[in-house]
Enzyme design. Structure first.
Site, PDB file in Angstrom:
ATOM      1  N   GLU A  45      -0.238  -9.391  -0.697  1.00  0.00           N
ATOM      2  CA  GLU A  45      -1.668  -9.688  -0.504  1.00  0.00           C
ATOM      3  C   GLU A  45      -2.413  -9.695  -1.842  1.00  0.00           C
ATOM      4  O   GLU A  45      -3.281 -10.531  -2.077  1.00  0.00           O
ATOM      5  CB  GLU A  45      -2.281  -8.652   0.448  1.00  0.00           C
ATOM      6  CG  GLU A  45      -1.751  -8.803   1.868  1.00  0.00           C
ATOM      7  CD  GLU A  45      -2.105  -7.624   2.769  1.00  0.00           C
ATOM      8  OE1 GLU A  45      -1.922  -6.469   2.327  1.00  0.00           O
ATOM      9  OE2 GLU A  45      -2.555  -7.846   3.893  1.00  0.00           O
ATOM     10  N   GLY A  50       0.793  -5.050   0.899  1.00  0.00           N
ATOM     11  CA  GLY A  50      -0.359  -5.153   0.012  1.00  0.00           C
ATOM     12  C   GLY A  50      -0.012  -5.791  -1.327  1.00  0.00           C
ATOM     13  O   GLY A  50      -0.888  -6.359  -1.988  1.00  0.00           O
ATOM     14  N   GLU A  60       4.601  -5.017   7.246  1.00  0.00           N
ATOM     15  CA  GLU A  60       3.801  -3.968   7.903  1.00  0.00           C
ATOM     16  C   GLU A  60       4.213  -3.761   9.352  1.00  0.00           C
ATOM     17  O   GLU A  60       4.099  -2.661   9.896  1.00  0.00           O
ATOM     18  CB  GLU A  60       2.310  -4.311   7.837  1.00  0.00           C
ATOM     19  CG  GLU A  60       1.690  -4.229   6.449  1.00  0.00           C
ATOM     20  CD  GLU A  60       1.773  -5.516   5.652  1.00  0.00           C
ATOM     21  OE1 GLU A  60       2.584  -6.407   6.025  1.00  0.00           O
ATOM     22  OE2 GLU A  60       1.051  -5.646   4.660  1.00  0.00           O
ATOM     23  N   ALA A  79       0.857  -1.184   0.000  1.00  0.00           N
ATOM     24  CA  ALA A  79       0.000   0.000   0.000  1.00  0.00           C
ATOM     25  C   ALA A  79       0.895   1.237   0.000  1.00  0.00           C
ATOM     26  O   ALA A  79       2.046   1.183   0.460  1.00  0.00           O
ATOM     27  CB  ALA A  79      -0.883  -0.010   1.240  1.00  0.00           C
TER      28      ALA A  79
HETATM   29  N1  CAA Z   1       4.607   3.277  -0.425  1.00  0.00           N
HETATM   30  C1  CAA Z   1       5.005   4.458  -0.917  1.00  0.00           C
HETATM   31  N2  CAA Z   1       6.180   4.628  -1.550  1.00  0.00           N
HETATM   32  C2  CAA Z   1       6.985   3.563  -1.658  1.00  0.00           C
HETATM   33  C3  CAA Z   1       6.629   2.302  -1.166  1.00  0.00           C
HETATM   34  C4  CAA Z   1       5.369   2.177  -0.521  1.00  0.00           C
HETATM   35  N3  CAA Z   1       4.912   0.999  -0.054  1.00  0.00           N
HETATM   36  N4  CAA Z   1       7.631   1.433  -1.416  1.00  0.00           N
HETATM   37  C5  CAA Z   1       8.580   2.140  -2.051  1.00  0.00           C
HETATM   38  N5  CAA Z   1       8.191   3.412  -2.224  1.00  0.00           N
HETATM   39  C6  CAA Z   1       8.917   4.513  -2.865  1.00  0.00           C
HETATM   40  C7  CAA Z   1      10.032   5.033  -2.001  1.00  0.00           C
HETATM   41  O1  CAA Z   1       9.558   5.957  -1.050  1.00  0.00           O
HETATM   42  C8  CAA Z   1      10.925   5.659  -3.021  1.00  0.00           C
HETATM   43  O2  CAA Z   1      10.368   6.886  -3.411  1.00  0.00           O
HETATM   44  P1  CAA Z   1      11.321   8.201  -3.527  1.00  0.00           P
HETATM   45  O3  CAA Z   1      12.263   7.866  -4.642  1.00  0.00           O
HETATM   46  O4  CAA Z   1      10.370   9.286  -3.856  1.00  0.00           O
HETATM   47  O5  CAA Z   1      12.010   8.348  -2.229  1.00  0.00           O
HETATM   48  C9  CAA Z   1      10.780   4.730  -4.234  1.00  0.00           C
HETATM   49  O6  CAA Z   1       9.574   4.009  -4.025  1.00  0.00           O
HETATM   50  C10 CAA Z   1      11.894   3.715  -4.332  1.00  0.00           C
HETATM   51  O7  CAA Z   1      11.978   3.033  -3.096  1.00  0.00           O
HETATM   52  P2  CAA Z   1      13.362   2.818  -2.300  1.00  0.00           P
HETATM   53  O8  CAA Z   1      14.269   3.962  -2.558  1.00  0.00           O
HETATM   54  O9  CAA Z   1      13.020   2.530  -0.894  1.00  0.00           O
HETATM   55  O10 CAA Z   1      13.926   1.527  -3.068  1.00  0.00           O
HETATM   56  P3  CAA Z   1      14.895   0.423  -2.468  1.00  0.00           P
HETATM   57  O11 CAA Z   1      15.291  -0.423  -3.626  1.00  0.00           O
HETATM   58  O12 CAA Z   1      15.970   1.034  -1.654  1.00  0.00           O
HETATM   59  O13 CAA Z   1      13.979  -0.451  -1.456  1.00  0.00           O
HETATM   60  C11 CAA Z   1      11.985  -1.638  -0.795  1.00  0.00           C
HETATM   61  C12 CAA Z   1      12.924  -1.221  -1.962  1.00  0.00           C
HETATM   62  C13 CAA Z   1      12.708  -2.644   0.116  1.00  0.00           C
HETATM   63  C14 CAA Z   1      10.783  -2.313  -1.437  1.00  0.00           C
HETATM   64  C15 CAA Z   1      11.576  -0.402   0.012  1.00  0.00           C
HETATM   65  O14 CAA Z   1      11.112   0.584  -0.875  1.00  0.00           O
HETATM   66  C16 CAA Z   1      10.493  -0.651   1.023  1.00  0.00           C
HETATM   67  O15 CAA Z   1      10.775  -1.189   2.073  1.00  0.00           O
HETATM   68  N6  CAA Z   1       9.248  -0.273   0.718  1.00  0.00           N
HETATM   69  C17 CAA Z   1       8.141  -0.407   1.659  1.00  0.00           C
HETATM   70  C18 CAA Z   1       7.636  -1.819   1.748  1.00  0.00           C
HETATM   71  C19 CAA Z   1       6.521  -1.915   2.755  1.00  0.00           C
HETATM   72  O16 CAA Z   1       6.686  -1.628   3.916  1.00  0.00           O
HETATM   73  N7  CAA Z   1       5.331  -2.339   2.297  1.00  0.00           N
HETATM   74  C20 CAA Z   1       4.156  -2.469   3.142  1.00  0.00           C
HETATM   75  C21 CAA Z   1       3.280  -1.269   2.998  1.00  0.00           C
HETATM   76  S1  CAA Z   1       1.940  -1.272   4.158  1.00  0.00           S
HETATM   77  C22 CAA Z   1       0.748  -2.250   3.461  1.00  0.00           C
HETATM   78  O17 CAA Z   1       0.914  -2.772   2.376  1.00  0.00           O
HETATM   79  C23 CAA Z   1      -0.486  -2.448   4.287  1.00  0.00           C
HETATM   80  C24 CAA Z   1      -1.438  -3.450   3.745  1.00  0.00           C
HETATM   81  O18 CAA Z   1      -1.505  -4.556   4.224  1.00  0.00           O
HETATM   82  C25 CAA Z   1      -2.373  -3.108   2.704  1.00  0.00           C
END
Ligand code: CAA
Length: 349
Positions: free
Chosen positions: A203, A200, A223, A157
């Site tokens: 999921e 998500g 999460e 998400a």
């Molecule tokens: N939401 C919003 N933006 C996100 C994102 C997310 N879930 N995942 C990545 N991005 C964005 C980053 O903020 C970044 O944007 P900027 O360039 O503007 O800063 C861009 O995508 C690239 O990401 P990274 O620089 O972090 O890339 P990376 O290769 O270093 O890392 C990653 C990749 C490990 C996937 C890391 O981006 C990450 O940990 N993302 C979040 C994953 C996460 O926590 N997902 C769960 C979300 S909550 C959810 O999904 C609830 C549910 O059950 C519905």
């Protein structure tokens, strides 16, 4: 209790004729683009996906009449496949849609928000629902492939979008309610997962019917590190697929697993080299498309019932669906073709 999907009649009622396509080649498969309606997005009243029935004794009777209704509704549905014009305009903002396969009967939906690693913002999920509804009504489409980029199927998400949400906004806005279309789609959906499928994203893949993983795919429910928990089925679907211990480990640590482990655990059914993933997924959709779409739909419903009920109720449900196939032309054709040693010609009736 048993849960029976009730989407057929209302989906078939809400016919749409705005699909626009053009032909072009996509990797090794023929692909044509779909042009969506312009915003505001299709917002027909959400179809209730499930009904909870109180007594096992009612299951057979209720299912028999619903199966009959579903079969009749399918028979009444007119062809919409011919309603394509030749335009390559793509007005989706967050996704791409194409039609692939030799028979152009496999829809491909590509999540297309690369800078945010396909983070699932509201706009993206609305477009995805709209595309699924369109392909769901298109009789030329036998199966749908959902994919992302090589780096990310979807990183979850959109964290930045949901950051300011309050509890009351979540409740009153029914946050994540828009996410259920994948699980409600009657046609088979194959998730072709390359790169990250997190939160998500994982999921979403699990809402699909089959997961094919590219060899670098990573699945996880991180999460917990954000101070929240999975909200679109992560604690439920993952647990049913990989078992309590592994699901608990993944959800409580946020650790990711790779494609090979996902296959070993039964989360993914196949691992293929990343660059061949989409072609393999389309091939799978084409194989499914050689069968009766009608019977495929019933079979999908029956397998899904295994996840939603007890064994005895599921067996009863399956038996009634099996019986219902004997009211179809395709069951007769399939068995006749076998006896006459010729390929079956299914009419989806
Ligand atoms: N939401 C919003 N933006 C996100 C994102 C997310 N879930 N995942 C990545 N991005 C964005 C980053 O903020 C970044 O944007 P900027 O360039 O503007 O800063 C861009 O995508 C690239 O990401 P990274 O620089 O972090 O890339 P990376 O290769 O270093 O890392 C990653 C990749 C490990 C996937 C890391 O981006 C990450 O940990 N993302 C979040 C994953 C996460 O926590 N997902 C769960 C979300 S909550 C959810 O999904 C609830 C549910 O059950 C519905």
């Amino acid at each position: 209790m048993i849960i029976i999907p009730l989407v057929a009649a209302s989906i078939l009622k809400n016919r749409q004729d705005t699909l626009i396509t053009s032909s072009w080649d996509f990797r090794s498969t023929n692909v044509r683009s779909h042009c969506p309606p312009k915003p505001p997005y299709c917002s027909s009243a959400p179809t209730p996906g499930v009904t909870v029935l109180p007594k096992m004794a009612n299951v057979a009777k209720i299912f028999a009449s619903r199966a009959q209704g579903l079969l009749q509704a399918a028979a009444r549905q007119p062809q919409v496949a011919a309603r394509f014009s030749s335009s390559s305009t793509n007005t989706w903002e967050y996704i791409k849609t194409e039609v692939a396969g030799e028979g152009k009967n496999v829809a491909v939906i590509t999540l297309n928000r690369p800078k945010a690693l396909n983070a699932l913002c509201n706009g993206l999920m609305k477009e995805l629902s709209t595309a699924l509804q369109q392909f769901g009504k298109d009789k030329s489409i036998a199966a749908i492939v959902l994919t992302g980029s090589e780096k990310a199927f979807a990183a979850g998400a959109d964290i930045k979008e949901m950051l300011p949400n309050t509890y009351s906004q979540c409740i009153q806005g029914n946050f994540l309610n828009d996410w259920t279309e994948v699980a409600r789609t009657q046609k088979p959906i194959i998730a072709a997962v390359n790169g990250y499928a997190l939160g998500g994203g994982c999921e979403l893949a699990m809402m699909c019917d089959i997961i094919y993983a590219g060899d670098k795919a990573k699945f996880g429910q991180p999460e917990i590190a954000l101070g929240t928990i999975p909200g679109a089925g992560g604690t439920q679907r993952l647990t049913r697929v990989v078992g309590k211990s592994k699901a608990m480990e993944m959800c409580l640590t946020g650790n990711m697993i790779g494609a090979q482990e996902a296959e070993k655990l039964g989360l993914a059914s196949k691992v293929v080299p990343a660059d061949q993933l989409l072609a393999e997924a389309v091939k799978l959709g084409e194989k499914i498309g050689t069968h009766s779409n009608l019977i495929v739909q019933l079979c999908k419903e029956s397998v899904n019932t295994a996840y939603e009920t007890t064994l005895q109720e599921g067996l009863k449900f399956e038996r009634r669906v099996f019986h219902a196939t004997f009211s179809t032309a395709d069951r007769k054709e399939g068995m006749t073709a076998f006896a006459e040693k010729r390929p079956a010609k299914f009419t989806n009736e």
